[in-house]
Design a protein around this motif. Structure first.
Motif, PDB file in Angstrom:
ATOM      1  N   THR A 233      63.494  -4.019  31.314  1.00 37.84           N
ATOM      2  CA  THR A 233      64.150  -2.904  30.309  1.00 37.84           C
ATOM      3  C   THR A 233      63.890  -1.549  30.900  1.00 37.84           C
ATOM      4  O   THR A 233      63.023  -1.502  31.501  1.00 37.84           O
ATOM      5  CB  THR A 233      63.638  -3.125  28.817  1.00 37.84           C
ATOM      6  OG1 THR A 233      64.619  -2.313  28.044  1.00 37.84           O
ATOM      7  CG2 THR A 233      62.248  -2.729  28.795  1.00 37.84           C
ATOM      8  N   MET A 234      64.871  -0.600  30.343  1.00 37.35           N
ATOM      9  CA  MET A 234      64.555   0.740  31.069  1.00 37.35           C
ATOM     10  C   MET A 234      63.653   1.350  30.377  1.00 37.35           C
ATOM     11  O   MET A 234      62.636   2.301  31.047  1.00 37.35           O
ATOM     12  CB  MET A 234      65.904   1.539  30.722  1.00 37.35           C
ATOM     13  CG  MET A 234      67.170   1.123  31.598  1.00 37.35           C
ATOM     14  SD  MET A 234      66.860   1.917  33.262  1.00 37.35           S
ATOM     15  CE  MET A 234      67.097   3.418  33.364  1.00 37.35           C
ATOM     16  N   TYR A 235      63.576   1.405  29.169  1.00 39.93           N
ATOM     17  CA  TYR A 235      62.693   2.299  28.477  1.00 39.93           C
ATOM     18  C   TYR A 235      61.871   1.380  27.343  1.00 39.93           C
ATOM     19  O   TYR A 235      62.167   0.462  26.933  1.00 39.93           O
ATOM     20  CB  TYR A 235      63.202   3.435  27.900  1.00 39.93           C
ATOM     21  CG  TYR A 235      64.218   4.172  28.370  1.00 39.93           C
ATOM     22  CD1 TYR A 235      63.748   5.151  29.450  1.00 39.93           C
ATOM     23  CD2 TYR A 235      65.495   3.991  28.307  1.00 39.93           C
ATOM     24  CE1 TYR A 235      64.793   5.949  29.973  1.00 39.93           C
ATOM     25  CE2 TYR A 235      66.430   4.856  29.095  1.00 39.93           C
ATOM     26  CZ  TYR A 235      65.695   5.612  29.953  1.00 39.93           C
ATOM     27  OH  TYR A 235      66.740   6.352  30.710  1.00 39.93           O
ATOM     28  N   ASN A 239      60.418   5.445  24.352  1.00 40.09           N
ATOM     29  CA  ASN A 239      61.310   6.046  25.276  1.00 40.09           C
ATOM     30  C   ASN A 239      60.711   6.489  26.545  1.00 40.09           C
ATOM     31  O   ASN A 239      60.804   7.353  27.600  1.00 40.09           O
ATOM     32  CB  ASN A 239      62.006   7.542  24.664  1.00 40.09           C
ATOM     33  CG  ASN A 239      63.318   7.155  24.122  1.00 40.09           C
ATOM     34  OD1 ASN A 239      63.902   5.953  24.368  1.00 40.09           O
ATOM     35  ND2 ASN A 239      63.511   7.776  23.055  1.00 40.09           N
ATOM     36  N   LYS A 240      59.658   5.891  26.989  1.00 42.05           N
ATOM     37  CA  LYS A 240      59.079   5.862  28.190  1.00 42.05           C
ATOM     38  C   LYS A 240      59.592   5.055  29.286  1.00 42.05           C
ATOM     39  O   LYS A 240      59.895   3.954  28.831  1.00 42.05           O
ATOM     40  CB  LYS A 240      57.452   5.531  28.056  1.00 42.05           C
ATOM     41  CG  LYS A 240      56.539   5.732  29.196  1.00 42.05           C
ATOM     42  CD  LYS A 240      55.025   5.102  28.889  1.00 42.05           C
ATOM     43  CE  LYS A 240      54.248   5.330  30.222  1.00 42.05           C
ATOM     44  NZ  LYS A 240      54.289   4.068  31.033  1.00 42.05           N
ATOM     45  N   ALA A 434      60.860   7.067  38.280  1.00 37.76           N
ATOM     46  CA  ALA A 434      60.256   6.879  36.728  1.00 37.76           C
ATOM     47  C   ALA A 434      59.196   8.191  36.438  1.00 37.76           C
ATOM     48  O   ALA A 434      59.556   8.823  35.213  1.00 37.76           O
ATOM     49  CB  ALA A 434      59.180   5.685  36.725  1.00 37.76           C
ATOM     50  N   ASP A 435      58.672   8.712  37.214  1.00 39.26           N
ATOM     51  CA  ASP A 435      57.641   9.986  37.224  1.00 39.26           C
ATOM     52  C   ASP A 435      58.760  11.189  36.739  1.00 39.26           C
ATOM     53  O   ASP A 435      58.812  12.001  35.951  1.00 39.26           O
ATOM     54  CB  ASP A 435      57.298  10.642  38.375  1.00 39.26           C
ATOM     55  CG  ASP A 435      55.823   9.784  38.744  1.00 39.26           C
ATOM     56  OD1 ASP A 435      55.649   9.072  37.561  1.00 39.26           O
ATOM     57  OD2 ASP A 435      55.368   9.777  39.783  1.00 39.26           O
ATOM     58  N   ILE A 440      61.998  14.645  32.737  1.00 39.20           N
ATOM     59  CA  ILE A 440      63.213  15.063  32.017  1.00 39.20           C
ATOM     60  C   ILE A 440      63.194  14.455  30.476  1.00 39.20           C
ATOM     61  O   ILE A 440      63.508  15.446  29.732  1.00 39.20           O
ATOM     62  CB  ILE A 440      64.358  14.220  32.881  1.00 39.20           C
ATOM     63  CG1 ILE A 440      64.661  14.616  34.200  1.00 39.20           C
ATOM     64  CG2 ILE A 440      65.758  14.376  32.153  1.00 39.20           C
ATOM     65  CD1 ILE A 440      65.371  13.803  34.954  1.00 39.20           C
ATOM     66  N   ILE A 441      62.855  13.084  30.210  1.00 37.41           N
ATOM     67  CA  ILE A 441      62.938  13.024  28.925  1.00 37.41           C
ATOM     68  C   ILE A 441      61.959  13.620  28.016  1.00 37.41           C
ATOM     69  O   ILE A 441      61.996  13.890  26.835  1.00 37.41           O
ATOM     70  CB  ILE A 441      62.491  11.245  28.790  1.00 37.41           C
ATOM     71  CG1 ILE A 441      63.709  10.515  29.582  1.00 37.41           C
ATOM     72  CG2 ILE A 441      62.143  11.047  27.255  1.00 37.41           C
ATOM     73  CD1 ILE A 441      63.279   9.091  29.714  1.00 37.41           C
ATOM     74  N   ALA A 442      60.890  14.167  28.688  1.00 41.63           N
ATOM     75  CA  ALA A 442      59.855  14.794  27.784  1.00 41.63           C
ATOM     76  C   ALA A 442      60.569  16.219  27.279  1.00 41.63           C
ATOM     77  O   ALA A 442      60.171  16.962  26.071  1.00 41.63           O
ATOM     78  CB  ALA A 442      58.684  15.342  28.680  1.00 41.63           C
TER      79      ALA A 442
END
Lengths: 445, 326
Positions: A233-235, A239-240, A434-435, A440-442
């Motif tokens: 899965t992606m996250y 949402n990590k 991923a890093d 970005i998501i943060a």
């Protein structure tokens, strides 16, 4: 004397300083008044969900991508006749250009278009930004497929209605299977079956497999598909990004091997930037197996191409799971700055009606958006791959549309392409992506 | 220093007083007023967008993240120095610019020299030269995309026919080859303009200089080095500055060649394309504006660099001529 007369003449032909000043002042004042009266009136951006009303009328303007021809070639005219609403403009733009055009339009709070095309990523991105009009549940027609509705929703809010349902499907060339000594009616059921079939099929200018890895979204989709087939899965639930898990690394490694070790993937895959180019490659008999959107089918069976008897379709071959696929449903949403949202909603609903949906199936090859039509005999006989979709829908079909979709996909696809080119290992590529994705998501928290 | 030397010289009799009388001052103001619309247009078209970009770059302005846009000072500029994506884009831009500017100008001079010689079909050659210039940039991108297509492109067919390659090369699938295709496509597009510039400049060089040099025994290379190049020096400077600017802001060919992605693997994402992706794809207007301002600063720096380089060109002026005349 001549000089004097010239001077006199020019004095008469040009305005005096005072009159020029007065004229200029008047023009400035007039321009100012015009600006005051014409600008500054931002349209309503209310977040109250929109419900259908019987009093919808007037005119609307629609901005669509260039996937569907049926709207321009009849549906728009019928909509005008049936509803009395005038479609002032129905415009199509290249999908690759549309995101930035819409973002600019919305940023400027522009109301030039009432209806805009949307899909999973944009519904999340533009919906979260407050640029799409939320719809009330009463605006959603009964029986709309959840996967298709998901493509026009984000975070529990419905921002539009789907125009077609779509999921990636496996297509194979039965003639080439037969020529390679493979059973033409049997789809490879597992990834290993697929790879060994692709090896048999490769040769003489034909590749066993081809993909559209040439642009950011294509590279992402091709990786995501193998990730899902591998049970990844992606996250995670918070949402990590977890696409760099062992399953993710193995998925990318399998993709790399197709190109570099097994050499069954057409090298042109790395520069195919559009799924329609993949359609052409398959229809020309240059690739024996492709995983592509449903619109592949009508192109492949069209006159001068492979023909119905030569095109097989089936669910994607699994790795850790039996099958899984990527959702590609698209729809329409209402610009939150639209001046005629009621009429815009009429268009959204009109597109989901059986008549339009059947035409979509017959002429475009996309899946219908309602469950009743998915089981309709005329639909399944017209488009055999609808039965494949029914089978497919028993397994996971995901897209991971999110407001950060385009940013993360940009980073991830760079890593995927570098791994495909052998410039880095799958693990290093995915760890780096991923890093970056985490950073970005943060920002969205 | 005596005080008298600081005293301004007296106004000679008969000359009007500096600033003039009331009527003259009024006329000057009136002239300024007449120029005002043009000045306002310039301000609106240049100063306002630049000022707005500068203001935007001092804010956190990402519509996808927040509708609130706080002032962040120079944070966006600080990010430029720590962002590996920006540094990579800058490296690609340097590679692209050095080749397109230096090779572009050199090739254009060569072509111009060739096209100013007397030969049959010279007029036709000059007309054909204009063809790439007449092609719209987007069409140029599409054309080269088709030519370098890995499956059906004519480039592979020609190279295979000449025996240079055995199997089809996927030109646009690796960052390096895609960048080289981009350079090739841009050079093709820019050469006509630069060549026309140099043809015009060469036509202004007095023919008797060449005749005199020939009589003095100068060969073609020496005539080119000591007459042609110094004579078209200002045109070379102009071409270098203009081409440097264009190379920094290349966009349309990248967009069309790569399907709007700047790929593969970001391999054709120059700083201008990176600014576009940041601003319009990622909707980070603040950081995008900071990148745009950095591009403007680079353009200015490069223009100044070329002007300084051309100011005291001891290696560039006609040294041979000077020695002979001394």
């Amino acid at each position: 004397m001549a000089h004097h007369s010239q001077h006199t003449q020019s004095s008469h032909s040009l305005p005096s300083r005072r009159s020029a000043l007065a004229l200029g002042g008047g023009l400035v004042a007039a321009a100012g008044l015009t600006a005051c009266s014409g600008g500054g009136t931002a349209s309503s951006t209310s977040a109250t969900p929109l419900a259908p009303t019987s009093s919808a009328g007037g005119s609307i303007r629609i901005l669509d991508d260039n996937t569907n021809k049926i709207f321009g070639s009849g549906v728009v005219a019928r909509f005008e006749k049936d509803t009395g609403i005038k479609v002032e403009k129905y415009e199509q733009a290249n999908f690759n250009d549309l995101h930035d055009r819409l973002a600019t339009l919305f940023s400027a709070q522009d109301s030039s278009y009432d209806v805009v095309m949307t899909w999973a990523a944009w519904s999340a991105e533009f919906g979260r930004a407050g640029w799409l009009q939320p719809l009330s549940q009463s605006a959603v027609p009964a029986g709309v497929l959840p996967a298709a509705l998901d493509a026009v929703s984000y975070g529990g809010t419905v921002y539009g209605l789907p125009k077609f349902a779509s999921a990636q499907t496996m297509f194979w060339n039965k003639d080439l299977f037969e020529k390679a000594g493979l059973a033409p009616d049997t789809a490879p059921a597992t990834w290993d079956d697929f790879v060994s079939a692709a090896k048999e099929l490769t040769g003489g200018g034909v590749y066993g497999y081809a993909a559209d890895l040439g642009n950011t979204d294509g590279a992402y989709q091709n990786f995501l598909r193998v990730l899902l087939l591998n049970g990844g899965t992606m996250y995670d639930s918070a949402n990590k990004p977890v696409f760099n898990s062992d399953k993710g690394v193995d998925a990318l490694d399998r993709l790399v091997k197709l190109l570099r070790t097994d050499k069954v993937m057409s090298p042109s895959s790395l520069q195919i930037t559009n799924s329609s180019d993949l359609n052409t490659l398959f229809a020309n008999g240059k690739a024996a197996i492709v995983f592509n959107w449903p619109a592949q089918y009508p192109v492949a069976v069209a006159k001068g191409a492979l023909g119905k008897a030569a095109v097989g379709s089936g669910i994607l071959p699994g790795i850790a799971v039996r099958s899984a696929s990527i959702d590609g449903s698209e729809g329409f949403a209402i610009n939150n700055y639209s001046k005629n949202k009621a009429a815009a909603l009429k268009w959204l609903q009109y597109v989901t009606t059986a008549a339009v949906q059947k035409q979509m199936v017959q002429e475009e090859g996309w899946f219908p958006v309602t469950s009743s039509l998915l089981q309709d005999k005329t639909v399944t006989s017209e488009l055999p791959i609808v039965s494949t979709y029914l089978q497919e829908s028993r397994y996971q079909i995901k897209r991971f549309g999110a407001p950060w979709y385009s940013d993360v996909v940009q980073q991830l696809s760079t890593g995927i392409t570098k791994a495909m080119l052998g410039q880095t290992t799958p693990k290093k590529a995915l760890d780096a992506a991923a890093d970056q994705a985490s950073t970005i998501i943060a920002k969205y928290k | 220093m005596p005080a008298s030397t600081l005293t301004p010289p007296r106004r000679p009799r008969g000359l009007p007083r500096l600033g003039g009388g009331r009527a003259e001052r009024g006329d000057r103001r009136f002239n300024l007023l007449l120029m005002a619309p043009a000045v306002l247009v310039v301000l609106a078209l240049f100063a306002y967008p630049i000022g707005y970009a500068g203001w935007l770059s001092l804010h956190q302005w990402d519509d996808k993240i927040s509708p609130v846009h706080p002032y962040v000072g120079v944070d966006n500029y600080h990010q430029l120095f720590s962002d590996p994506a920006y540094r990579e884009a800058l490296d690609r831009t340097v590679y692209f610019s050095v080749i397109t500017v230096l090779a572009g100008v050199a090739l254009a001079i060569g072509l111009a020299v060739l096209l100013t010689q007397q030969f049959r079909f010279r007029a036709l050659a000059r007309v054909l030269l204009l063809v790439p210039w007449a092609v719209p940039p987007v069409v140029n991108g599409i054309m080269w995309h088709l030519i370098f297509d890995g499956d059906t492109g004519i480039a592979n067919t020609v190279l295979r026919g000449l025996g240079i390659i055995d199997t089809n090369k996927q030109w646009l699938s690796s960052p390096t080859s895609a960048m080289n295709v981009l350079i090739f496509a841009e050079m093709w597009k820019l050469l006509p303009f630069l060549t026309l510039l140099f043809i015009a400049a060469l036509q202004g060089v007095p023919a008797n200089l060449y005749r005199a040099a020939s009589i003095d025994g100068a060969g073609a290379i020496r005539r080119f080095a000591f007459i042609t190049l110094p004579s078209i020096r200002t045109t070379i400077l102009f071409a270098l500055i203009v081409q440097s600017m264009w190379s920094l802001k290349v966009f349309d060919t990248i967009y069309v060649l790569t399907g709007g992605s700047g790929g593969p693997a970001g391999g054709t994402t120059t700083i201008n394309f990176f600014a576009y992706l940041t601003t319009f794809s990622n909707l980070d207007r603040g950081y995008g504006a900071a990148i745009a301002i950095s591009i403007m600063a680079l353009v200015l720096l490069i223009a100044v660099f070329w002007m300084l380089l051309f100011r005291a060109p001891s290696w560039f002026v006609a040294r041979g001529t000077r020695r002979r005349t001394a």
